[in-house]
Design a protein around this motif. Sequence first.
Motif, PDB file in Angstrom:
ATOM      1  N   GLY A  42       0.828  -1.216   0.000  1.00  0.00           N
ATOM      2  CA  GLY A  42       0.000   0.000   0.000  1.00  0.00           C
ATOM      3  C   GLY A  42       0.855   1.256   0.000  1.00  0.00           C
ATOM      4  O   GLY A  42       0.601   2.196  -0.762  1.00  0.00           O
ATOM      5  N   VAL A  43       1.913   1.251   0.824  1.00  0.00           N
ATOM      6  CA  VAL A  43       2.800   2.424   0.886  1.00  0.00           C
ATOM      7  C   VAL A  43       3.493   2.622  -0.463  1.00  0.00           C
ATOM      8  O   VAL A  43       3.572   3.752  -0.983  1.00  0.00           O
ATOM      9  N   ALA A  44       3.967   1.523  -1.044  1.00  0.00           N
ATOM     10  CA  ALA A  44       4.636   1.616  -2.353  1.00  0.00           C
ATOM     11  C   ALA A  44       3.667   2.161  -3.400  1.00  0.00           C
ATOM     12  O   ALA A  44       4.052   2.996  -4.239  1.00  0.00           O
ATOM     13  N   ASN A  45       2.414   1.738  -3.349  1.00  0.00           N
ATOM     14  CA  ASN A  45       1.408   2.224  -4.297  1.00  0.00           C
ATOM     15  C   ASN A  45       1.241   3.735  -4.206  1.00  0.00           C
ATOM     16  O   ASN A  45       0.995   4.419  -5.203  1.00  0.00           O
ATOM     17  N   ALA A  46       1.360   4.274  -2.989  1.00  0.00           N
ATOM     18  CA  ALA A  46       1.164   5.716  -2.784  1.00  0.00           C
ATOM     19  C   ALA A  46       2.193   6.530  -3.568  1.00  0.00           C
ATOM     20  O   ALA A  46       1.922   7.663  -3.989  1.00  0.00           O
ATOM     21  N   PHE A  47       3.369   5.933  -3.776  1.00  0.00           N
ATOM     22  CA  PHE A  47       4.423   6.709  -4.422  1.00  0.00           C
ATOM     23  C   PHE A  47       4.312   6.731  -5.949  1.00  0.00           C
ATOM     24  O   PHE A  47       5.002   7.507  -6.599  1.00  0.00           O
ATOM     25  N   VAL A  48       3.410   5.910  -6.479  1.00  0.00           N
ATOM     26  CA  VAL A  48       3.203   5.973  -7.940  1.00  0.00           C
ATOM     27  C   VAL A  48       2.635   7.344  -8.327  1.00  0.00           C
ATOM     28  O   VAL A  48       3.217   8.052  -9.166  1.00  0.00           O
ATOM     29  N   PRO A  49       1.508   7.793  -7.748  1.00  0.00           N
ATOM     30  CA  PRO A  49       1.006   9.130  -8.105  1.00  0.00           C
ATOM     31  C   PRO A  49       1.939  10.258  -7.682  1.00  0.00           C
ATOM     32  O   PRO A  49       2.027  11.287  -8.372  1.00  0.00           O
ATOM     33  N   ILE A  50       2.685  10.043  -6.579  1.00  0.00           N
ATOM     34  CA  ILE A  50       3.611  11.111  -6.140  1.00  0.00           C
ATOM     35  C   ILE A  50       4.719  11.286  -7.180  1.00  0.00           C
ATOM     36  O   ILE A  50       5.072  12.415  -7.558  1.00  0.00           O
ATOM     37  N   ILE A  51       5.235  10.170  -7.667  1.00  0.00           N
ATOM     38  CA  ILE A  51       6.305  10.250  -8.686  1.00  0.00           C
ATOM     39  C   ILE A  51       5.757  10.893  -9.962  1.00  0.00           C
ATOM     40  O   ILE A  51       6.416  11.745 -10.586  1.00  0.00           O
ATOM     41  N   MET A  52       4.522  10.520 -10.316  1.00  0.00           N
ATOM     42  CA  MET A  52       3.922  11.126 -11.517  1.00  0.00           C
ATOM     43  C   MET A  52       3.716  12.624 -11.330  1.00  0.00           C
ATOM     44  O   MET A  52       3.966  13.444 -12.228  1.00  0.00           O
ATOM     45  N   ALA A  53       3.280  12.995 -10.123  1.00  0.00           N
ATOM     46  CA  ALA A  53       3.022  14.414  -9.845  1.00  0.00           C
ATOM     47  C   ALA A  53       4.307  15.235  -9.911  1.00  0.00           C
ATOM     48  O   ALA A  53       4.286  16.428 -10.234  1.00  0.00           O
ATOM     49  N   ALA A  54       5.440  14.566  -9.611  1.00  0.00           N
ATOM     50  CA  ALA A  54       6.716  15.273  -9.628  1.00  0.00           C
ATOM     51  C   ALA A  54       7.015  15.867 -11.000  1.00  0.00           C
ATOM     52  O   ALA A  54       7.736  16.860 -11.122  1.00  0.00           O
ATOM     53  N   PHE A  55       6.439  15.272 -12.050  1.00  0.00           N
ATOM     54  CA  PHE A  55       6.648  15.797 -13.406  1.00  0.00           C
ATOM     55  C   PHE A  55       5.721  16.968 -13.712  1.00  0.00           C
ATOM     56  O   PHE A  55       5.894  17.680 -14.686  1.00  0.00           O
ATOM     57  N   LEU A  56       4.684  17.160 -12.879  1.00  0.00           N
ATOM     58  CA  LEU A  56       3.656  18.157 -13.194  1.00  0.00           C
ATOM     59  C   LEU A  56       3.602  19.314 -12.211  1.00  0.00           C
ATOM     60  O   LEU A  56       2.995  20.351 -12.486  1.00  0.00           O
ATOM     61  N   MET A  57       4.145  19.124 -11.014  1.00  0.00           N
ATOM     62  CA  MET A  57       4.064  20.200 -10.013  1.00  0.00           C
ATOM     63  C   MET A  57       5.350  20.237  -9.189  1.00  0.00           C
ATOM     64  O   MET A  57       6.153  19.301  -9.209  1.00  0.00           O
ATOM     65  N   ASP A  58       5.487  21.345  -8.475  1.00  0.00           N
ATOM     66  CA  ASP A  58       6.640  21.506  -7.604  1.00  0.00           C
ATOM     67  C   ASP A  58       6.320  20.838  -6.259  1.00  0.00           C
ATOM     68  O   ASP A  58       5.378  21.250  -5.575  1.00  0.00           O
TER      69      ASP A  58
END
Lengths: 330, 245
Positions: free
Chosen positions: B108-124
Amino acid sequence: MSVDGKIAIKVGALAKRFGDVEAVAGIDFDVREGELFGFLGPNGAGKSTTINILIGLARPDAGTIRIGGIDCSANPKAAQHLMGVVPDESNLYPELTGFDNLSFCGSLYGMTRRDREIRARELLERFGLAEAGGRKFGGYSKGMKRKLTIAAGIIHSPPILFMDEPTTGIDVASARRIRQLVADLNRGGTTIFLTTHYIEEAERLCRRIAFIVKGRIVRTDAVQDLMRRTDGRHVVQFAVSGGAAGLCESIAAEFPGIRCHAVSDTAVRVESPEPVRIGPLVRSIEDGGAEVAEARKLRPSLEDVFVEITGIEAGVMKQEREKARMGGGA
Amino acid sequence: MKAWIAFWNILAKDFRAYYLKPPNISWGLIFPLAWTGMFFIRSGEGVDSVPTLLPGVIAVSVLFGATSLLSVTVTFEKKGRSFERLLLAPIPLELLMLAKTAGAILFGVANAFVPIIMAAFLMDLSGINWATLIPAIVLIAISSTFLGLFIAVSVNEVFEAQTFSNFFRFPMLFLCGLFFPIEQIPIWLQPLSYALPLTYGADVLHASIHRPANLPLALDFVILVVFCILLFAFSLRNVRRKWIT
């Protein structure tokens, strides 16, 4: 095998109900260290419920249990480190290899990686599974699954082993090999509590036997002593066509000293303290409308003792055996 | 020490047998991706909407990843009776269930970092309060996993586990304030929102990423911890009552 009289398993007034059904009705027995103790009875007699209580997978309603001197009555997990369990179904992990299954089971008992890997290799070799050790358990045959399940039960070298119907649902050759393995384990000093509904298996393997019927133990004794009941007894089995039903009533009426029971739809067995005279019996059966295809003198067996003590026809046990064989279970 | 050997091996076995299987890895990646894409397009606000969407997508990823796999794997092992092997191990039941749930928590924790990593390309991401975000993700994963355990102990079949999971998950998503503020939910439903662990997790996620919290963060964390303890205790009680009969 050394049976020095020390008690490995002691059960007192053990009882368990499931709703209205009295699965185990206040049973008492003990198993000595190094003994191979058989728990024999038909399906639904309470064998599996008893074994589940002893290994900690079920809670008793009443009674006391001591395993290896540890009181498990209140805490079913207290003696789990002393016991190995071979369940009636091969319940290892299908997606793991045989070797990994054994290694994983060893880890559950706190074995270090080195110890459990050495032991897993040793057991695969001993059980004739060395070549299959790298294959997934899900692809094993029933006999191989059964053997690996037994190996998993002894991976941590437990002093006490519980085996629930170890040969049910597998082919004759595998069953024979497993019986040899069980006997070898017992010779090596392991106390074995074996439940089975195969009477010959119990006769061949066990030192003492408890007969359980409808949740009650009807007799506990050494196999030798049980067999003594058959001393001087003469047994003849008739294979008949035209139906065995009703034959026993007419035989019992005509030959008062003879005990008769139907073994199956096509066989009756007669027992007598005197040598059996075949001719008059054949005539009596054929007068009753059936035709005798064969008459065979048998060595009295534990099955005869079981029938005498429990009142359960051997045919019932045989049908269950066939059902189990057809249905599998391993 | 010996009990910990069993703990680590149960965890490692579950990772090998379930969590690291290609279908689960791809599911763990595709599901958060799909949710992110769906809300991103739906918002119509482009990149500006990412900070407001991120807490919801993180929570969904953790919730679905943790509950699904745990409830299914435990039900699967129970059905195949391999779970009996674990119950026969001479280790405390609490440690055994923690070992079974640890894999799902980590997944579950690892899954949380999928959207965070994706967001890193779109926001600060420099504005994110990691000190509150990471503990919130961990506590959401723990409470979701224990919810999955509660579900697994309540059902007998794998398909029942999936159906029963959705019975909890979907209402929870729409009531916990992730996508709609709780104030916009009908007033008679609002007490239900506060009975859900994800409400408190969502509040911390929002506060860590883009807006002030509705409740004091310490209170959110305490309530999340209480939910975790209660769900675990209730599941253990059910395991003892239903599986060691």
